[in-house]
Design an enzyme around this catalytic site. Structure first.
Site, PDB file in Angstrom:
ATOM      1  N   CYS A  89     -12.809   1.395 -15.371  1.00  0.00           N
ATOM      2  CA  CYS A  89     -13.295   2.779 -15.262  1.00  0.00           C
ATOM      3  C   CYS A  89     -12.096   3.714 -15.084  1.00  0.00           C
ATOM      4  CB  CYS A  89     -14.251   2.898 -14.073  1.00  0.00           C
ATOM      5  SG  CYS A  89     -15.216   4.415 -14.045  1.00  0.00           S
ATOM      6  N   ASP A 107      -9.798   5.460  -2.535  1.00  0.00           N
ATOM      7  CA  ASP A 107      -8.606   5.982  -3.210  1.00  0.00           C
ATOM      8  C   ASP A 107      -9.075   6.711  -4.467  1.00  0.00           C
ATOM      9  OD1 ASP A 107      -9.436   3.940  -4.834  1.00  0.00           O
ATOM     10  OD2 ASP A 107      -7.413   3.395  -5.438  1.00  0.00           O
ATOM     11  N   CYS A 139     -24.954   2.752 -14.797  1.00  0.00           N
ATOM     12  CA  CYS A 139     -24.041   3.875 -14.528  1.00  0.00           C
ATOM     13  C   CYS A 139     -24.689   5.208 -14.906  1.00  0.00           C
ATOM     14  CB  CYS A 139     -22.747   3.689 -15.333  1.00  0.00           C
ATOM     15  SG  CYS A 139     -21.619   5.103 -15.214  1.00  0.00           S
ATOM     16  N   TYR A 195      -6.294   6.627   3.737  1.00  0.00           N
ATOM     17  CA  TYR A 195      -6.454   5.533   2.785  1.00  0.00           C
ATOM     18  C   TYR A 195      -5.717   4.276   3.244  1.00  0.00           C
ATOM     19  CZ  TYR A 195      -5.419   2.299  -0.840  1.00  0.00           C
ATOM     20  OH  TYR A 195      -5.263   1.126  -1.504  1.00  0.00           O
ATOM     21  N   GLU A 199       0.821  -1.212   0.000  1.00  0.00           N
ATOM     22  CA  GLU A 199       0.000   0.000   0.000  1.00  0.00           C
ATOM     23  C   GLU A 199       0.854   1.261   0.000  1.00  0.00           C
ATOM     24  OE1 GLU A 199      -2.938   0.095  -0.739  1.00  0.00           O
ATOM     25  OE2 GLU A 199      -3.570  -1.962  -0.429  1.00  0.00           O
ATOM     26  N   CYS A 215     -16.156   1.106 -21.036  1.00  0.00           N
ATOM     27  CA  CYS A 215     -17.522   0.943 -20.546  1.00  0.00           C
ATOM     28  C   CYS A 215     -18.172  -0.363 -21.027  1.00  0.00           C
ATOM     29  CB  CYS A 215     -18.373   2.140 -20.953  1.00  0.00           C
ATOM     30  SG  CYS A 215     -17.810   3.701 -20.205  1.00  0.00           S
ATOM     31  N   CYS A 262     -17.735  -2.970 -18.470  1.00  0.00           N
ATOM     32  CA  CYS A 262     -18.054  -2.583 -17.094  1.00  0.00           C
ATOM     33  C   CYS A 262     -19.317  -3.269 -16.569  1.00  0.00           C
ATOM     34  CB  CYS A 262     -18.232  -1.065 -17.015  1.00  0.00           C
ATOM     35  SG  CYS A 262     -18.474  -0.475 -15.324  1.00  0.00           S
TER      36      CYS A 262
END
Length: 299
Positions: free
Chosen positions: A190, A135, A206, A117, A34, A197, A200
Site C-alpha cells: 500500500c 508511522d 478496502c 512513534y 528505529e 492492490c 493486498c
DNA sequence: CACTCGTGGCC
DNA sequence: TGGCCAAGAGT
C-alpha cells in the site's frame, strides 16, 4: 476475519528479511534501527545498522565514545542531529537505566531522539507489548482501507493512535505482530505512489478500492525543497568536518558555499544544534572532537 | 500547528 | 528533468 488477522497472515509469508527483525536482535538494536529509519529508506539503513551494531553493540559502548564518532559513523543517512541524539540517548540509558533500554513507554519517551512513534515501536517490537504504533505507512493504510481516502492528511497523533488502537487484537503477541504487519503492508504494498492492490490482503474489503481508488485531490503534503536551502549548506559544512579529525579553519568552511549570509546562518545553526564546536576563534571541530589539552587552553 | 532538519533514488 | 517520497523529532 479482521483486518489485523488478514495483515498478520499476509505478513507471515511476505515480510522482508531485515536484520533487526531476527529474534537475536537486542532492544538496543531495535532502537538503533528505529532512529535510523526516521525519514531514511530501509535500503540505506541496512548496511549502516550492521556497522553501527558491530562497533557499538550496546548503549554503554556508544556512550563511551565521543559524539563525533557517532556523527562520522552516521555517514550520509541524513539528518545528522539524529546521530547526536542517539549518542545522547545511549548516555541517558546508561545513567538512568543502568545501560538497559527501558521497556516502559514513558521512560522511552523521555529519551533524546525518541518520540511518540519510536517509543511505541521499541516497546512493541523489542518487548512485545500491545500499543498502537503509527508511522506514515500505518496512517496511509488505515486512511485507505478504513476511511476510503487516497492519502492520510497531516499527522494528528492522538486521533491516529485511537484509530489504530481500534484495529488491534486483544491478544498481546498478536497485537504486536499486527502493528509490524500494518507497517510492512504500507511499505511494500500500500505504497504512496503506485499501490499494488492486486497483492493486498485487504483487496476485497478496502474502502478506498471499493470506491474506485480515487486519486488524491491535491499534493498530499507540502513540497520539500533542498537545493539552495540551509539544509544543503549545513550538509556541505558537515561533510567537510566528517572527513577531518583535526581543527578545520573557518576559511576552509567558507569554500563550501558562496553566499556568506547563508553560510554563516548554516554554521551558526550547526553550533546551536551542538553538532559542531568552536576551537578558538577561527577553527571548528565535530562535537566531541575537542582535544582535552586544547580545551584547557581556552580557559 | 507550522516549520526546520539531509540525502538519494525513482517515475 | 525534477517533484515527490522515505519506520519522525523537536521547537
Amino acid at each position: 476475519m479482521t483486518l489485523a488477522d488478514a495483515a498478520i497472515a499476509w505478513y507471515d509469508t511476505n515480510a522482508r528479511d531485515l536484520p533487526w527483525r531476527t529474534p537475536s536482535t537486542t532492544p538496543w538494536g531495535v532502537l538503533v534501527s528505529e532512529v535510523m529509519l526516521q525519514q531514511t529508506p530501509v535500503i540505506r539503513v541496512e548496511p549502516a545498522w550492521r556497522s553501527w551494531m558491530t562497533r557499538w553493540p550496546n548503549p554503554a559502548a556508544l556512550a563511551a565514545d565521543p559524539a563525533s564518532e557517532a556523527i562520522r559513523m552516521w555517514g550520509r543517512l541524513g539528518y545528522p542531529r539524529r546521530a547526536m541524539r542517539l549518542h545522547a540517548c545511549a548516555g541517558a540509558i546508561v545513567e538512568r537505566h543502568g545501560g538497559r533500554v527501558p521497556d516502559d513507554l514513558d521512560q522511552l519517551l523521555a529519551l533524546p531522539g525518541v518520540g511518540t512513534y519510536t517509543a511505541r515501536a521499541v516497546a512493541t517490537f523489542a518487548y512485545g507489548q500491545r500499543h498502537p504504533v503509527v508511522d506514515t505507512n500505518v496512517r496511509r493504510v488505515v486512511s485507505r482501507a478504513v476511511e476510503g481516502k487516497p492519502d492520510a492528511g497531516p499527522a494528528t497523533t492522538t486521533a491516529d493512535l485511537v484509530a489504530m488502537a481500534s484495529l488491534l487484537p486483544e491478544d498481546v503477541p498478536r497485537a504486536a505482530r499486527a502493528s509490524i504487519a500494518f507497517m510492512e503492508l504500507g511499505a511494500i504494498v500500500c505504497t504512496a505512489r503506485s499501490p499494488k492492490c492486486v497483492d493486498c490482503p485487504f483487496h476485497d474489503v478496502c474502502a478506498w478500492r471499493l470506491s474506485g481508488t480515487p486519486l488524491p485531490a491535491g499534493p498530499s503534503r507540502k513540497p520539500q525543497r533542498y537545493a539552495g536551502t540551509d539544509r544543503q549548506v549545513r550538509g556541505l559544512i558537515l561533510e567537510v568536518l566528517r572527513h577531518t579529525t583535526g581543527p578545520v579553519p573557518r576559511q576552509r568552511l567558507d569554500q563550501v558555499w558562496t553566499d556568506e549570509i547563508q553560510r554563516t546562518r548554516a554554521l551558526t545553526g550547526l553550533l546551536e544544534d551542538g553538532l559542531v564546536e568552536p576551537l578558538g576563534p577561527d577553527n571548528f571541530v565535530l562535537a566531541g572532537d575537542t582535544p582535552r589539552a586544547e580545551v584547557q587552553q581556552l580557559f
